[in-house]
Scaffold this motif. Structure first.
Motif, mmCIF file in Angstrom:
data_model
loop_
_atom_site.group_PDB
_atom_site.id
_atom_site.type_symbol
_atom_site.label_atom_id
_atom_site.label_comp_id
_atom_site.label_asym_id
_atom_site.label_seq_id
_atom_site.Cartn_x
_atom_site.Cartn_y
_atom_site.Cartn_z
ATOM 1 N N TYR A 176 4.228 1.762 -1.125
ATOM 2 C CA TYR A 176 5.123 1.619 -2.268
ATOM 3 C C TYR A 176 3.708 2.164 -3.070
ATOM 4 C CZ TYR A 176 7.496 0.762 -6.425
ATOM 5 O OH TYR A 176 8.353 0.281 -7.940
ATOM 6 N N GLY A 177 2.850 1.717 -3.296
ATOM 7 C CA GLY A 177 1.397 1.797 -4.382
ATOM 8 C C GLY A 177 1.056 3.068 -4.201
ATOM 9 N N VAL A 178 1.435 4.046 -2.809
ATOM 10 C CA VAL A 178 0.812 5.570 -3.060
ATOM 11 C C VAL A 178 1.737 6.916 -4.001
ATOM 12 C CG1 VAL A 178 0.362 7.493 -1.440
ATOM 13 C CG2 VAL A 178 -0.526 5.331 -1.293
ATOM 14 N N ARG A 197 0.762 -1.183 0.167
ATOM 15 C CA ARG A 197 -0.156 0.342 0.113
ATOM 16 C C ARG A 197 0.997 1.464 0.197
ATOM 17 N NH1 ARG A 197 -4.705 -1.485 4.304
ATOM 18 N NH2 ARG A 197 -3.196 -3.021 4.963
#
Lengths: 242, 210
Positions: free
Chosen positions: B54-56, B52
């Motif tokens: 890293y995704g942001v 999450r």
């Protein structure tokens, strides 16, 4: 407050501010206004909560392999390099702790984990994991005089239902485990000797039992009684902290 | 989700010794363990949230190398400031996402517009967090915000995705959407006001059912 069409006297850029995308000049102007406008401060808080939830909707993506090792190495370098304002023993390496935990020097993290472990053990009905098994006659089942932690029984109307662990080192925090005899939502409160009640939060107890941990705010310093209250307001368990 | 090899490595110790898998600890308990310096719980904490975070970072930066650096910084900041986390203001995941977004935005102010990416992000919205560790409460919170986003007119939803997920300023949104700056600012402001009202309504509706 609910009207987002604002008058000229209030900045129209609070949403951009909350999203973190306002340019520095405009941000300075908004900050100046906020200093004297409680209504806009409140609005910014609400919009920031919305903005945070939007950010959390970004699609998850797996980082490259070894990511967690690089994060840990980064934090290690902060501690070892002396750039951290935190105590150097804050980061306790697993291998060192595993082999030295029974020695005289107990680390903060060891104590924390012991508390978590004991609370977890309770959920399995494993009994007291720290110190001697409680008989119900004394609410404090164990304590560490060299550090700041203690463990107490959570006692309900018909006897012990769980345990609570309190650690006063650094940022005080507590964790607790409670049996499945009290299924539902419980509110945790701290009560000072003078009767002041501080609500710390709520947690769920399922048919598997319940486990909860929280930091203790400065406002609760001196409180010595933990109370668990159900949704109808009935007190279901209490514990006295040393 | 693949078997977590860390669980096997630390199973002979403490919490794990008693048969309690780390994955059953709450987000808040893991954060407390991470911030207080427990290495095994730290690994579990990072693994639980890394995709999450890293995704942001990737959404804002669009560059895997830069995203990893920002994600690392975000975890370092969470470690330093774990004690300031306030559960009343949102879940641990939301708190981490906000830290990451702010770091990522500070890292780059020259993100290129990619309208196709916005469409993809909008299309991906209904999924939300679906990892096994995700708490029911957080899943509900995610559903609320995605539902509210879907109720927005498309131009406003696009503006919110561009500013709120990709970290674009109003002028960057204006350039990406080929609209005047004032229009971009109005879309962002109006959409945020509507989202706030929708979420407040959901909150009230939820409590009226108690």
């Amino acid at each position: 407050m609910t009207d987002y069409t604002r008058s000229d006297s209030h900045p129209e850029t609070l949403a951009e501010m909350a999203l973190g995308v306002l340019d520095p000049e405009e941000r300075t102007s908004v900050l100046t206004h906020l200093a004297s406008c409680p209504a806009c401060r409140e609005e910014l808080l609400e919009l920031s909560a919305v903005a945070d939830r939007i950010a959390a909707q970004a699609p998850p993506a797996e980082p490259p392999a070894g990511f967690e090792d690089r994060v840990l190495a980064r934090i290690d370098s902060q501690i070892l390099g002396g750039t951290s304002a935190l105590p150097r023993n804050r980061w306790e390496r697993a291998d060192r702790r595993t082999y030295k935990a029974s020695g005289s020097r107990r680390s903060v993290s060891w104590k924390h984990l012991a508390a978590v472990a004991a609370a977890a053990a309770l959920l399995l009905g494993a009994g007291a994991a720290i110190g001697s098994a409680a008989t119900g006659t004394s609410s404090t089942v164990a304590s560490d005089t060299t550090g700041g932690w203690s463990a107490s029984l959570l006692v309900g109307p018909s006897g012990p239902v769980g345990r609570v662990f309190f650690d006063s080192d650094g940022h005080p925090w507590m964790s607790m485990g409670i049996s499945a005899s009290q299924v539902g939502t419980l509110r945790c409160e701290l009560v000072s000797p003078a009767g002041k009640v501080i609500v710390l939060g709520t947690f769920q107890v399922t048919s598997q039992g319940g486990y909860w941990a929280t930091y203790i705010p400065v406002s609760a310093r001196g409180a010595n009684t933990v109370r668990l209250v159900d949704t109808s307001g009935k007190m279901v368990a209490t514990a006295t902290m040393k | 989700m693949a078997l977590n090899p860390i669980s096997a490595r630390v199973r002979n110790y403490d919490v794990r010794q008693m048969g309690i898998p780390v994955s059953s600890l709450s987000d808040e308990a893991l954060l407390a363990g991470y911030a207080s310096g427990d290495r095994e719980l730290a690994v579990a904490f990072i693994r639980r949230f890394q995709s999450r975070v890293y995704g942001v970072a990737l959404a804002v930066l669009g560059d895997p190398t830069g995203a990893e650096d920002v994600a690392q910084q975000a975890f370092e900041r969470a470690w330093r400031h774990g004690s300031t986390y306030d559960a009343r203001r949102g879940s641990v995941g939301t708190w981490l996402a906000a830290i990451t977004r702010n770091l990522a935005i500070d890292t780059t102010r020259v993100r290129k517009a990619d309208p196709i990416e916005v469409d993809a992000l909008l299309a991906a919205l209904p999924a939300g967090p679906n990892e096994p560790e995700t708490k029911a409460l957080e899943a509900e919170s995610s559903r609320e915000i995605t539902r509210a986003l879907r109720l927005l007119p498309t131009d406003q939803a696009r503006a919110i995705v561009l500013a709120g997920m990709l970290g674009m300023s109003a002028s960057q949104v204006a350039a990406a959407e080929s609209i005047p700056l004032g229009t971009a600012k109005t879309r962002i402001r109006t959409a945020m006001g509507r989202l706030r009202s929708s979420l407040r309504y959901e909150h009230l509706a939820e409590h009226s059912n108690d």
